[in-house]
Design an enzyme around this catalytic site. Structure first.
Site, short mmCIF file in Angstrom:
data_model
loop_
_atom_site.label_atom_id
_atom_site.label_comp_id
_atom_site.label_asym_id
_atom_site.label_seq_id
_atom_site.Cartn_x
_atom_site.Cartn_y
_atom_site.Cartn_z
N PHE A 11 0.84 -1.21 0.00
CA PHE A 11 0.00 0.00 0.00
C PHE A 11 0.87 1.27 0.00
O PHE A 11 0.85 2.06 -0.95
CB PHE A 11 -0.94 -0.07 1.21
CG PHE A 11 -1.55 1.24 1.62
CD1 PHE A 11 -2.16 2.08 0.69
CD2 PHE A 11 -1.54 1.64 2.96
CE1 PHE A 11 -2.72 3.29 1.08
CE2 PHE A 11 -2.10 2.83 3.35
CZ PHE A 11 -2.69 3.67 2.42
N THR A 35 1.95 -9.86 1.14
CA THR A 35 0.74 -9.06 1.40
C THR A 35 0.59 -7.94 0.35
O THR A 35 -0.47 -7.32 0.26
CB THR A 35 0.73 -8.43 2.81
OG1 THR A 35 1.95 -7.70 2.99
CG2 THR A 35 0.61 -9.50 3.88
N ASP A 56 11.82 -12.30 -1.80
CA ASP A 56 11.54 -12.32 -0.36
C ASP A 56 12.81 -11.80 0.31
O ASP A 56 13.86 -12.45 0.25
CB ASP A 56 11.22 -13.77 0.05
CG ASP A 56 11.09 -13.93 1.55
OD1 ASP A 56 11.33 -12.96 2.29
OD2 ASP A 56 10.76 -15.06 1.97
N TYR A 145 4.54 -8.22 15.71
CA TYR A 145 4.73 -7.00 14.92
C TYR A 145 5.48 -5.95 15.75
O TYR A 145 6.50 -5.41 15.32
CB TYR A 145 3.39 -6.45 14.48
CG TYR A 145 3.49 -5.26 13.54
CD1 TYR A 145 4.03 -5.40 12.27
CD2 TYR A 145 3.01 -4.01 13.91
CE1 TYR A 145 4.12 -4.32 11.40
CE2 TYR A 145 3.07 -2.93 13.04
CZ TYR A 145 3.63 -3.08 11.79
OH TYR A 145 3.70 -2.01 10.93
N THR A 175 -2.50 5.13 8.51
CA THR A 175 -2.54 5.80 7.21
C THR A 175 -3.56 5.08 6.34
O THR A 175 -3.75 3.87 6.48
CB THR A 175 -1.14 5.75 6.57
OG1 THR A 175 -0.23 6.43 7.44
CG2 THR A 175 -1.10 6.41 5.20
#
Ligand code: UDP
Length: 330
Positions: A11, A35, A56, A145, A175
């Site tokens: 994103f 993702t 990766d 995370y 965001t």
């Protein structure tokens, strides 16, 4: 400049690709599509100065040619993704970030690392300043995370102090904007998807928890400024206007003219109760502050989600909702 953007098909990464290309730079996007999505960069396939490497980054990698900057944006980032991809998230924050740092060291390139407001955990200081050390549960349901990002911050500092890499670090607060995955589980895409699909809007807990939502064009402008700046310590970037999650749901219902009802679901474990960036430092050192109000930003984002929902209805399996309730997240 020739810049490498890890997570370039994500994103935020894909918006960064657009920004650097529009300002005359060359971009090498690196992504595994774990993702991220090919759809986010498809429009760049014929753009001069753009190159894509499917990789990766938790495995060693190299990029041919000169590199002036490495921007490290590869990581699952929505709570639902990182709970689904726990080990992958820890690996990309550790081994992946180190591989990206090694690339910067080898190419004598500047390194900009994407960190997060999650390093502050469920904060006891409000709003959050960069000097706050945070309140994080090291074994909780968000720990893969939060701790991966905290470790990656330490790693970046170690490479700066002992390996001479010229580093920058941004702590990104919530965001939103086009290219968020409709089914990534975060509040904003979830509410748009539910409102436009005529389904119940699911609020975890009482909805009084707060967040502060930044439109993506403001964020990437701040990141661009940070890369050019001399600021080597972490800088918060986000929108300081704070609202409750219930209010966000109501705004999205009103904007989409939806008939969806709000329903409450059990609160998530360790869900931060409040979050708002103190952006004094960004104002001072980057001369930056958000320009897009939430009303404008949500309006700019609506056509994108409309299209995604229409595609889902047409039956594109890649965009089908993965879930519509809690339970997967803890
Ligand atoms: N949230 C919610 N319903 C949803 C998704 C999220 O009430 O369907 C809440 C979530 O519990 C959190 C806030 O919205 O308090 C923001 O969650 P998000 O996943 O967008 O990101 P976070 O800021 O937690 O990383």
């Amino acid at each position: 400049m020739r810049v490498v953007i890890t997570g370039g098909a994500g994103f935020i990464g894909s918006h960064l690709c657009d920004l650097f290309l529009s300002r005359g730079h060359q971009v090498v996007a690196v992504d595994s599509f774990l993702t991220g999505s090919p759809a986010n960069i498809a429009h760049l396939s014929k753009t001069k100065g753009f190159r894509f490497i499917r990789q990766d980054i938790t495995r060693p990698f190299s990029v041919p040619g000169k590199v002036d900057a490495v921007l490290n944006f590869a990581s699952p980032a929505s709570p639902e993704d990182y709970v689904r991809l726990q080990v992958e998230t820890l690996r990309v924050g550790s081994a992946g970030t180190e591989n990206a740092l090694l690339l910067a060291a080898k190419k004598k390139a500047r390194f900009l690392h994407a960190s997060t407001s999650e390093v502050y955990g469920d904060p006891l200081e409000h709003p959050q300043r960069e000097s706050y050390w945070g309140h994080v549960n090291p074994i909780g349901p968000r720990s893969m995370y939060d701790e991966a990002k905290r470790f990656s911050e330490a790693l970046v500092m170690a490479y700066r102090r002992t390996r001479g890499v010229d580093t920058r670090m941004v702590r990104i607060f919530n965001t939103y904007g086009p290219r968020m995955r409709l089914n990534d589980g975060r509040a904003l895409p979830q509410f748009f998807g539910q409102a436009l699909g005529g389904r119940d809007i699911t609020i975890y807990g009482d909805g009084k928890q707060t967040r502060s939502f930044c439109y993506v064009s403001d964020l990437i402008d701040g990141i661009y400024r940070l890369l050019q700046s001399d600021e080597r310590e972490p800088v918060n970037l986000g929108n300081p206007v704070e609202i409750t999650i219930l209010r966000l749901a109501e705004e999205i219902i009103a904007l989409t003219k939806s008939k969806s009802r709000v329903v409450n679901r059990p609160a998530l474990v360790d869900d931060p109760k409040q979050r708002r960036p103190d952006i004094s430092k960004a104002k001072q050192v980057l001369d930056w502050e958000p320009r897009v109000s939430r009303a404008e930003g949500l309006k700019l984002t609506l056509p994108y989600f409309r299209e995604q929902v229409a595609r889902t209805k047409r039956g594109n399996p890649a965009l089908r909702f993965a879930r519509s309730g809690p339970g997967v997240r803890t």
